[in-house]
Design an enzyme around this catalytic site. Sequence first.
Site, PDB file in Angstrom:
ATOM      1  N   ASN A  30      44.823  42.044  23.933  1.00  0.00           N
ATOM      2  CA  ASN A  30      43.857  42.523  22.933  1.00  0.00           C
ATOM      3  C   ASN A  30      44.259  43.829  22.259  1.00  0.00           C
ATOM      4  O   ASN A  30      43.498  44.389  21.474  1.00  0.00           O
ATOM      5  CB  ASN A  30      42.464  42.651  23.565  1.00  0.00           C
ATOM      6  CG  ASN A  30      42.420  43.726  24.649  1.00  0.00           C
ATOM      7  OD1 ASN A  30      43.434  44.375  24.929  1.00  0.00           O
ATOM      8  ND2 ASN A  30      41.269  43.918  25.252  1.00  0.00           N
ATOM      9  N   ASP A 212      45.262  42.365  51.013  1.00  0.00           N
ATOM     10  CA  ASP A 212      45.655  43.768  50.986  1.00  0.00           C
ATOM     11  C   ASP A 212      45.384  44.429  52.339  1.00  0.00           C
ATOM     12  O   ASP A 212      44.318  44.217  52.934  1.00  0.00           O
ATOM     13  CB  ASP A 212      44.814  44.461  49.899  1.00  0.00           C
ATOM     14  CG  ASP A 212      45.264  45.869  49.605  1.00  0.00           C
ATOM     15  OD1 ASP A 212      46.391  46.035  49.139  1.00  0.00           O
ATOM     16  OD2 ASP A 212      44.477  46.816  49.843  1.00  0.00           O
ATOM     17  N   GLU A 285      49.506  41.227  53.608  1.00  0.00           N
ATOM     18  CA  GLU A 285      50.240  42.483  53.423  1.00  0.00           C
ATOM     19  C   GLU A 285      49.981  43.302  54.681  1.00  0.00           C
ATOM     20  O   GLU A 285      48.934  43.918  54.828  1.00  0.00           O
ATOM     21  CB  GLU A 285      49.750  43.265  52.198  1.00  0.00           C
ATOM     22  CG  GLU A 285      50.630  44.471  51.937  1.00  0.00           C
ATOM     23  CD  GLU A 285      49.905  45.773  51.620  1.00  0.00           C
ATOM     24  OE1 GLU A 285      50.561  46.694  51.133  1.00  0.00           O
ATOM     25  OE2 GLU A 285      48.686  45.895  51.876  1.00  0.00           O
TER      26      GLU A 285
END
Length: 537
Positions: A30, A212, A285
């Site tokens: 955009n 995470d 992770e």
Amino acid sequence: MGLNDQTRRQEWWRHAVTYQIYPRSFADGNGDGVGDLPGITSRLPYLRDLGVDAIWLSPFYTSPQRDHGYDVADYRDIDPLFGTLSDADDMIERAHELGLKVIVDLVPNHTSSEHEWFRAALAAGPGSPERDRYVFRDAGPDGSLPNNWMSVFGGPAWTQAPAGPGEKEQYYLHLFDSSQPDLNWRNPEVGDMFVEVLRFWLDRGVDGFRVDVAHGLFKEEGLRDQVVEAGRTASSDARDAADVPMVERTLRDEPMWDQPEVHDVYRRWHEVLAKYDGDRMFVAEAWTQTPESMAAYVRPDEFSQAFNFAWLLASWSAEEFAEVVRGTMEAVGLVGGSPTWVLSNHDVVRHVTRYGGGALGLARAKAATLTMLALPGSAYLYQGEELGLPEVDVAAEHKQDPLFIRTGEGGRDGCRVPIPWSGAAAPYGFGPGGEQPWIPQPDDWAPVTVEAETGDADSTLEFYRAALAARRTFATSAGDDVELLELGADVVAFRRGPVTAVLNCGTEPVALPAGSVFLASGPVGDTLPPDTAAWLR
Ligand code: NOJ
């Protein structure tokens, strides 16, 4: 070295090459200078043509962006910076049309301080059920911190909560930035919320999750002080170990990481995923300290995979690389897991630069990549490595990483510079107009744009395309057994099915084993030059 039968199953992720997209730096749809979901969707054909099997997107959820999305304020919505839920649906649908799987990022260790739960916790005050969703502790009588833990991003892992009149002073725990309060996983509401979040995205069609700080979540009960070795600071991040050769590492005391209770969470998630069709997966992770502790996360009823950071942390040393291959194969083989390999991501210095930068660093990076792509299991690539991008030396005034903001040093901005797509000057086609991206690109990137490298037989991009195409033809059929070969102290060599891979980490050319070279990371004659890898058959 072999893996057991379980690893020979053919779920897509066992052999996949997954390409990591850092949304704010991939493609801007955009024109606001920040990458977004429509930008990603428009570039998916490029990734299909590159030859990857899956994409993993770093977080795009509602977030104040203090850690660029790893501070989530609403796990079930898209940050307006990146688009809308309908843009996410379009992206997933388009990826699937192109035959690409989609992995999204899940951040369960902490929320943003702007998450409605944390706001409620601050408002409700000490002792409240709202505060029990996080890790609040009273200040010592002299105002002291609850323990000696340090934030991974520098400074104490505790920040004082504002106290109302007559209220006890409390601190809250944040192993990362103070805007990322750690959740209390001993409170069942937390686990239930994340199961709902998993289902929300599974129902929208995602194929997997990258989790995470998967080794976080639970902290040792009692929150005792960390015992810190003389000569080290009380930092809790396994990345500290990066400057210590693998073979010499001693284990650190980590009461904040890798607690046994965490595995129950992943057993529960495994069951949630198993109820869906199509081999949904999740990858951890987990910066654990040994291959064995990493392997615990990939037991048959837990994660599908875990990132193998030992490979990424190895220095340019045949001994270290070979040791990681051996250790990884043994450890995941013991639990019936399947291995993964990764050299770069959004948290580490790009591997071109780690290996020395310039032409030398690039030659070594390509050689390490080619070696990695011959190994069994799956490989993770980080956006821009296929262009040979180096780490960028970002000026302090442009740095946005909380690690830099908290410490005034380092930071991860240099691997997060937006991708150069085309043209001779910044923004190199990053957005639809000439808007400069959120972090400046170097002015010497014209030769490393996708456009410039496409069709140039000597480019890094065409090298990646060739390697990924060649890997496709043998990766699923070559089997998962690796036989390490002894070709000298500076050489990593192994045979896997019909392919022999050789990497020369030394300074002299080495003799090639029998076979004919069908792919190499640089020019090869009768011998293999230094800083080069080759595949033979
Ligand atoms: C690991 C992520 O990869 C990193 O970018 C982030 O800062 C921390 N976890 C905290 O969420």
